[in-house]
Write a protein that holds these residues in place. Structure first.
Motif, mmCIF file in Angstrom:
data_model
loop_
_atom_site.group_PDB
_atom_site.id
_atom_site.type_symbol
_atom_site.label_atom_id
_atom_site.label_comp_id
_atom_site.label_asym_id
_atom_site.label_seq_id
_atom_site.Cartn_x
_atom_site.Cartn_y
_atom_site.Cartn_z
ATOM 1 N N GLY A 148 55.401 91.988 -8.332
ATOM 2 C CA GLY A 148 56.803 91.535 -7.706
ATOM 3 C C GLY A 148 57.738 91.676 -8.939
ATOM 4 N N LEU A 149 57.660 91.433 -10.132
ATOM 5 C CA LEU A 149 58.689 91.578 -11.143
ATOM 6 C C LEU A 149 58.880 92.946 -11.257
ATOM 7 C CD1 LEU A 149 58.475 89.787 -14.716
ATOM 8 C CD2 LEU A 149 58.985 92.243 -14.343
ATOM 9 N N LEU A 150 57.799 93.936 -11.372
ATOM 10 C CA LEU A 150 58.295 95.354 -11.613
ATOM 11 C C LEU A 150 58.938 95.892 -10.442
ATOM 12 C CD1 LEU A 150 54.796 96.272 -13.134
ATOM 13 C CD2 LEU A 150 57.007 96.074 -14.214
ATOM 14 N N ALA A 151 58.674 95.366 -9.027
ATOM 15 C CA ALA A 151 59.315 95.944 -7.897
ATOM 16 C C ALA A 151 60.848 95.538 -8.085
ATOM 17 C CB ALA A 151 58.735 95.076 -6.646
ATOM 18 N N CYS A 152 61.001 94.275 -8.701
ATOM 19 C CA CYS A 152 62.484 94.236 -8.903
ATOM 20 C C CYS A 152 63.057 95.035 -9.915
ATOM 21 C CB CYS A 152 62.610 92.624 -9.757
ATOM 22 S SG CYS A 152 62.181 91.411 -8.386
ATOM 23 N N VAL A 153 62.368 95.435 -11.046
ATOM 24 C CA VAL A 153 62.840 96.371 -11.962
ATOM 25 C C VAL A 153 63.043 97.926 -11.241
ATOM 26 C CG1 VAL A 153 62.144 97.848 -14.179
ATOM 27 C CG2 VAL A 153 61.695 95.246 -13.804
ATOM 28 N N GLU A 154 62.206 98.357 -10.106
ATOM 29 C CA GLU A 154 62.305 99.531 -9.366
ATOM 30 C C GLU A 154 63.672 99.162 -8.705
ATOM 31 O OE1 GLU A 154 60.731 102.045 -9.445
ATOM 32 O OE2 GLU A 154 58.813 101.989 -10.099
ATOM 33 N N ALA A 155 64.050 98.149 -8.386
ATOM 34 C CA ALA A 155 65.367 97.700 -7.585
ATOM 35 C C ALA A 155 66.366 97.608 -8.579
ATOM 36 C CB ALA A 155 65.159 96.758 -6.561
ATOM 37 N N ASP A 156 66.445 98.100 -9.750
ATOM 38 C CA ASP A 156 67.472 98.383 -10.715
ATOM 39 C C ASP A 156 67.603 96.856 -11.295
ATOM 40 O OD1 ASP A 156 67.952 100.982 -9.846
ATOM 41 O OD2 ASP A 156 69.054 100.579 -8.376
ATOM 42 N N ALA A 157 66.695 96.057 -11.370
ATOM 43 C CA ALA A 157 67.154 94.942 -12.141
ATOM 44 C C ALA A 157 66.864 94.988 -13.527
ATOM 45 C CB ALA A 157 65.983 93.718 -11.439
ATOM 46 N N VAL A 158 67.630 94.625 -14.461
ATOM 47 C CA VAL A 158 67.805 94.509 -15.877
ATOM 48 C C VAL A 158 67.504 93.171 -16.207
ATOM 49 C CG1 VAL A 158 68.978 95.186 -18.000
ATOM 50 C CG2 VAL A 158 69.153 96.656 -15.791
ATOM 51 N N GLU A 159 68.206 92.142 -15.578
ATOM 52 C CA GLU A 159 68.295 90.730 -16.249
ATOM 53 C C GLU A 159 67.730 89.815 -15.140
ATOM 54 O OE1 GLU A 159 71.870 89.382 -17.673
ATOM 55 O OE2 GLU A 159 72.218 90.866 -19.054
ATOM 56 N N PHE A 160 67.014 89.045 -15.573
ATOM 57 C CA PHE A 160 66.105 87.995 -14.526
ATOM 58 C C PHE A 160 66.844 86.532 -14.928
ATOM 59 C CE2 PHE A 160 63.478 91.494 -14.374
ATOM 60 C CZ PHE A 160 63.050 91.429 -13.296
ATOM 61 N N HIS A 161 67.762 85.990 -13.995
ATOM 62 C CA HIS A 161 68.234 84.676 -14.132
ATOM 63 C C HIS A 161 67.470 83.867 -13.196
ATOM 64 C CE1 HIS A 161 71.659 85.889 -16.506
ATOM 65 N NE2 HIS A 161 71.338 87.034 -16.017
ATOM 66 N N GLY A 162 67.167 82.704 -13.367
ATOM 67 C CA GLY A 162 66.337 81.824 -12.233
ATOM 68 C C GLY A 162 66.972 80.386 -12.200
ATOM 69 N N TRP A 163 66.741 79.862 -11.273
ATOM 70 C CA TRP A 163 66.950 78.524 -10.810
ATOM 71 C C TRP A 163 66.024 77.454 -11.852
ATOM 72 C CZ3 TRP A 163 68.070 76.370 -5.271
ATOM 73 C CH2 TRP A 163 69.078 77.029 -4.572
ATOM 74 N N GLY A 164 66.832 76.268 -11.790
ATOM 75 C CA GLY A 164 65.929 75.317 -12.619
ATOM 76 C C GLY A 164 64.815 74.302 -11.880
ATOM 77 N N SER A 165 64.640 75.127 -10.843
ATOM 78 C CA SER A 165 63.565 74.637 -9.790
ATOM 79 C C SER A 165 62.570 75.436 -9.351
ATOM 80 C CB SER A 165 64.349 73.642 -8.540
ATOM 81 O OG SER A 165 65.082 74.428 -7.802
ATOM 82 N N ARG A 166 61.466 74.983 -8.810
ATOM 83 C CA ARG A 166 60.491 76.181 -8.223
ATOM 84 C C ARG A 166 60.200 75.873 -6.858
ATOM 85 N NH1 ARG A 166 57.500 78.737 -12.748
ATOM 86 N NH2 ARG A 166 57.702 77.682 -14.641
#
Length: 646
Positions: free
Chosen positions: A453-471
């Motif tokens: 899933g992480l690499l699929a985001c990169v394939e979709a041009d994601a360079v930076e990953f910002h996340g919520w403070g919750s899961r």
């Protein structure tokens, strides 16, 4: 925190070791309750128990917490929830008066009730209850109550008493609810038809069955009270309310801006096929319905309302063609506590005009044009994230994401699947979860739980990953905060580093372990993990209060002021990312900045030796993997977020 400290008395039985008898009033005082101790130990304090000769004061009401289901067990008593106005009757030397839940004096409106209250056999008392008007079926009729109160001499008002806070010079609030109610029943006597003062009967145990019976009678719901619970002003989980709802069909005649979310203005169809206004309902939809609703909203707009309506700001009027199913409180003339749940009927839309497709990966979102060389090629990005995925995933998985996507030097934030609109569908292994927005719309947020899933985001041009403070699945309960030390003009990294250690010491002083994260920019994040127990408002409040305390203690060094000019020569303590829908940069994420630095976790020993906040870059994948061994346990701590000032 003081009332969490145990008080030991070896010569007393364990169950009694926390209590002593007050020599002045004779009450049993719980040393674990700081309020009780202060009340009895403060030299000039006076409880209501000795105020029978004085004018009694208004007491902020105790309020129940909304519950999905009525509690089970024989340690709860249950009463009907009466649909009226919360009222406090006060009897003292000045006579009798009636106060609203906020302390307003409505004695003039409640004269018929006060006339009967004068016959109560007491010198002073504070009764808590609800003023209602009964409809033809004997059930509370809230709208009849409002109509009656609009008249010069309201009639038919009934005060349903359910608690007794004070009686003849004694404060009863520290007694258990069942004891207070027993005294109340003795004071009021048996319920008699036609009386304005009535006692709210209850049952003990059988909460779900009692609620089912109330719901079957078309009543608003029930209130459940824990046996032994004291009367404490404000919201309490010792009192729980379970409400009864129904679902009905209505016609949408408009939409408007609400306090928390958009609302639909609704009408019901009468037996002779006329429309009459029914009220407003908050617009909350599941994913498959929301887009249909807002597209229909645009298509059905009209200049004039379908009914005679007073002018309303921020309102769009619609042709009365769309029908919706609404969940609302049962038995009401006008909708209350209503939410739109689904569309039941919608006219077919006109054929849309063809539009030109945007280039893949581009969006309408305002663009960030990054500097040349800030974004590596796709191959270098994939190589880095392939190597670092095992280290990133424990921090990233199941967090709603905000992706910073770049197509060449054109970059933008992908906050959720449709914000901004994009040609990317974000299919598996990128997952989507519907989350209600403040504007009332439900949007699909992206999250991942695998390296694929992480690499699929990169394939979709994601360079930076910002996340919520919750899961997920409990995205409303944060499990971390990130406090950003952002240097203003004229502040070097050495000062930021020293300030980071000062923040660490301050956190340790309140029992919290923290971890430093180089942001890949000029500053440092201090990450504090904790058990996901508090909701977003409480977590944001903690972050704000903590940063404000630091800024107040060292105003020459820290600030929480937003204007850039006020940050000059100081470090801005940014706590604002610790709130719902806001995000923070994730450990090991790249940054779309010159040299492509890494948001790298470090330990405190390494931070003490660093002189550059951009120590690691995209070319350091191998080094980052090797040094990760010394960071085992980074960002992990079994701890609970304390309440500042408790």
């Amino acid at each position: 925190m003081l009332n969490a400290l145990p008080v030991t008395a070896p010569d007393l039985p364990q169950e009694h070791q926390h209590f002593y008898h007050c020599p002045q009033c004779g009450d049993l005082v719980d040393r674990r309750e700081l309020g009780d101790v202060l009340l009895h130990e403060e030299p000039h304090s006076h409880s209501l128990q000795h105020a029978s000769e004085d004018r009694l004061s208004f007491v902020e009401p105790m309020a129940p917490t909304l519950a999905e289901e009525a509690p089970e067990g024989d340690d709860w008593l249950h009463e009907l929830k009466y649909d009226g106005y919360r009222t406090q009757l006060i009897v003292d030397r000045d006579g009798i008066r009636a106060l609203t839940r906020t302390g307003l004096d409505w004695s003039r409106l409640y004269r018929t009730i006060l006339d009967q209250a004068r016959a109560l056999d007491c010198g002073s008392a504070i009764l808590d209850g609800e003023v209602i008007v009964q409809g033809p079926s004997g059930q509370p009729d809230f709208h009849a109550l409002r109509r009656e109160l609009g008249r010069k001499n309201p009639q038919g008002l009934v005060f349903i008493a359910f608690d007794l806070l004070h009686l003849d010079g004694r404060d009863l609030r520290r007694q258990g609810v069942e004891h207070r109610r027993e005294r109340l029943r003795e004071l009021l006597g048996e319920n008699e038809s036609g009386r304005c003062l009535q006692f709210s009967d209850h049952v003990v145990g059988g909460g779900p069955q009692f609620f089912e019976a109330a719901e079957g009678m078309g009543l608003e719901g029930i209130v459940s009270k824990k046996l032994g619970s004291r009367y404490r002003s404000g919201r309490s989980k010792a009192w729980l309310k379970t409400k009864s709802f129904a679902t009905s069909e209505f016609v949408v005649i408009g939409t408007a801006t609400g306090d928390l979310a958009p609302v639909a203005l609704l009408a019901r169809e009468t037996e002779d096929h006329r429309l009459e206004y029914a009220g407003a309902a908050m617009v909350t939809f599941a994913e498959e319905e929301r887009e249909k609703f807002w597209r229909a909203n645009e298509r059905l707009k009209t200049e004039r309302p379908a009914l005679h309506m007073e002018p309303r700001p921020n309102t769009s009027w619609l042709k009365p063609e769309m029908r919706v199913m609404v969940r609302h409180l049962r038995g009401e003339e006008m909708l209350r506590h209503a939410t739109v749940k689904s569309i039941s009927n919608l006219p077919a839309p006109a054929t849309p005009k063809p539009s030109k497709a945007r280039p893949a990966g581009r969006s309408k979102e305002p663009a960030y044009h990054v500097e040349p060389g800030a974004v590596p090629g796709r191959g270098e990005l994939l190589a880095y994230y392939t190597a670092l995925a095992p280290l990133m995933l424990p921090f990233l998985e199941r967090r709603p994401l905000n992706l910073f996507r770049c197509h060449g030097r054109h970059c933008f934030y992908q906050r959720n699947r449709t914000h901004p609109e994009t040609e990317r569908s974000f299919d598996e292994p990128i997952h989507k979860v519907p989350i209600l927005q403040k504007n009332g719309r439900t949007e699909d947020y992206l999250y991942i739980d695998t390296g694929e899933g992480l690499l699929a985001c990169v394939e979709a041009d994601a360079v930076e990953f910002h996340g919520w403070g919750s899961r997920l699945p409990d995205h409303e309960r944060p499990d971390r905060i990130a406090l950003d030390l952002d240097p203003g003009e004229g502040v070097g990294f050495e000062e930021v580093r020293d300030a980071t250690f000062q923040m660490r010491r301050s956190l340790e002083a309140i029992g919290l372990q923290s971890f430093p994260l180089l942001t890949g920019g000029k500053g440092v994040h201090v990450v504090v993990p904790f058990e996901p127990e508090e909701a977003w408002p409480q977590v944001r409040e903690f972050a704000r209060d903590f940063c404000a305390a630091l800024a107040e203690a060292a105003p020459e060094k820290f600030t929480i002021a937003l204007p850039i000019a006020k940050r000059r020569g100081r470090i801005f303590l940014d706590y604002l990312r610790n709130q719902r829908t806001h995000t923070a940069i994730m450990p090991y994420s790249l940054r779309a900045r010159p040299g492509t630095p890494v948001a790298a976790p470090v330990d405190w020993d390494e931070l003490a030796e660093l002189d550059n906040p951009r120590r690691y870059s995209v070319s350091d994948a191998s080094l980052l993997r090797t040094r990760s061994r010394r960071l085992k346990g980074w960002g992990l701590a079994e701890q609970r977020l304390p309440r500042l000032g408790a």
